[in-house]
Design a protein around this motif. Sequence first.
Motif, short mmCIF file in Angstrom:
data_model
loop_
_atom_site.label_atom_id
_atom_site.label_comp_id
_atom_site.label_asym_id
_atom_site.label_seq_id
_atom_site.Cartn_x
_atom_site.Cartn_y
_atom_site.Cartn_z
N UNK A 183 0.84 -1.19 0.00
CA UNK A 183 0.00 0.00 0.00
C UNK A 183 0.88 1.25 0.00
N UNK A 184 0.61 2.18 -0.90
CA UNK A 184 1.39 3.41 -0.97
C UNK A 184 0.47 4.62 -0.87
N UNK A 185 0.91 5.62 -0.15
CA UNK A 185 0.22 6.88 0.00
C UNK A 185 1.25 8.00 -0.14
N UNK A 186 0.82 9.18 -0.58
CA UNK A 186 1.75 10.29 -0.73
C UNK A 186 1.17 11.56 -0.13
N UNK A 187 2.04 12.51 0.10
CA UNK A 187 1.60 13.80 0.65
C UNK A 187 0.90 14.66 -0.40
N UNK A 188 1.38 14.59 -1.63
CA UNK A 188 0.85 15.47 -2.68
C UNK A 188 0.90 14.76 -4.03
N UNK A 189 -0.22 14.79 -4.75
CA UNK A 189 -0.27 14.31 -6.13
C UNK A 189 -0.30 15.51 -7.06
N UNK A 190 0.61 15.56 -8.01
CA UNK A 190 0.68 16.62 -9.02
C UNK A 190 0.20 16.01 -10.34
N UNK A 191 -1.00 16.38 -10.75
CA UNK A 191 -1.67 15.71 -11.86
C UNK A 191 -1.94 16.72 -12.98
N UNK A 192 -1.26 16.54 -14.11
CA UNK A 192 -1.49 17.38 -15.29
C UNK A 192 -2.62 16.76 -16.12
N UNK A 193 -3.63 17.56 -16.44
CA UNK A 193 -4.79 17.06 -17.18
C UNK A 193 -4.87 17.72 -18.56
N UNK A 194 -5.68 17.12 -19.42
CA UNK A 194 -5.81 17.62 -20.78
C UNK A 194 -6.87 18.69 -20.96
N UNK A 195 -7.79 18.80 -20.00
CA UNK A 195 -8.86 19.79 -20.12
C UNK A 195 -9.53 19.96 -18.76
N UNK A 196 -10.17 21.13 -18.59
CA UNK A 196 -10.93 21.41 -17.37
C UNK A 196 -12.15 22.24 -17.73
N UNK A 197 -13.32 21.80 -17.26
CA UNK A 197 -14.55 22.54 -17.54
C UNK A 197 -15.54 22.34 -16.40
N UNK A 198 -16.55 23.18 -16.36
CA UNK A 198 -17.55 23.08 -15.31
C UNK A 198 -18.31 21.76 -15.40
N UNK A 199 -18.76 21.40 -16.58
CA UNK A 199 -19.57 20.19 -16.73
C UNK A 199 -18.74 18.92 -16.78
N UNK A 200 -17.53 18.99 -17.34
CA UNK A 200 -16.72 17.80 -17.53
C UNK A 200 -15.67 17.56 -16.47
N UNK A 201 -15.50 18.51 -15.55
CA UNK A 201 -14.45 18.37 -14.55
C UNK A 201 -13.09 18.33 -15.20
N UNK A 202 -12.22 17.46 -14.70
CA UNK A 202 -10.88 17.28 -15.28
C UNK A 202 -10.92 16.06 -16.19
N UNK A 203 -10.38 16.20 -17.40
CA UNK A 203 -10.47 15.09 -18.35
C UNK A 203 -9.20 14.95 -19.15
N UNK A 204 -9.09 13.80 -19.81
CA UNK A 204 -7.94 13.50 -20.66
C UNK A 204 -8.42 12.65 -21.83
N UNK A 205 -7.55 12.37 -22.78
CA UNK A 205 -7.98 11.71 -24.00
C UNK A 205 -7.95 10.19 -23.93
#
Length: 287
Positions: A183-205
């Motif tokens: 089991x692994x846990x971290x202090x901070x996740x740095x996540x680069x996404x492909x798009x961000x919108x109100x209806x779609x949230x964070x998304x990728x292809x």
Amino acid sequence: MVASAGVETSGNQRKLPAGRKAELAAVVFDVGQVTVAELAERFDVSLDTIRRDLDQLDADGVLIRTRGGAMSPSALPRPDTGLDVRRRVQTSAKEAIGTLAATLVQDGSSLMINGGTTALAVVRNLRDHRDLTIATNNLLVPSEINPSAVRDLYIFGGTVRISAQATVGPVVFRNGVSGAEVDVQCDLALIAVGAASVSGGYSTSNLAEAAMMFEMMERASRVAVLVDSSKFSKRLFAQVADLSRADYLVTDQEPPTDLLEALRHHDVELLVPGRDSTAAPVRSLKA
């Protein structure tokens, strides 16, 4: 009429290569992305002539040469665009994001970092940090990170996506002796996404990438989503998470009003560069 050396003909007009290249660059900037065949037909010259022009314009830093064509440095690349091209697009925005995101990282902390060129910008800005534990699917992190910043560096296994230079698979490590999942846990996740919108949230292809990014978020005490402003108000194929899943959204410019209000509603802290500096001060949505 036969053109003299170094001169191309188009219809009844003769056009010097320098003039053609200027017009060619203007077309690429206007359209965003275009193929060699389309440019050859438009300018009534050979494919080889267009290839030479594009190679020269790329060498001059005017545009970005792609397989079979070219694109404007400000254009949003297609999801299947190779990493070698994507890392040359929106470079100033990514550097601003990388500088800001690095301020969230504390010495001695553990991080999860996903693939992509924006994530690499963060990695480069960790050069002055120390004693970090990093787990990533980004195959370029080992060559980009300052060795002095790292205590331990782990790469998640899985299928290698050559175009992205990243692995895709479960966010797990196994005991080398028993094979049991650790089991692994971290202090901070740095996540680069492909798009961000109100209806779609964070998304990728990519569906598998979306699942992996969400699992990284789930294993983190805090989550910072990284997205440049060219990706606002867009929705890609696979949703990574709702807007509320992030603790921070790190970007290069203030989002449009609807997205800004949605982030505030979900208590997501917005980090954008100050007006006088790309590194500070930080603007926050939280009191």
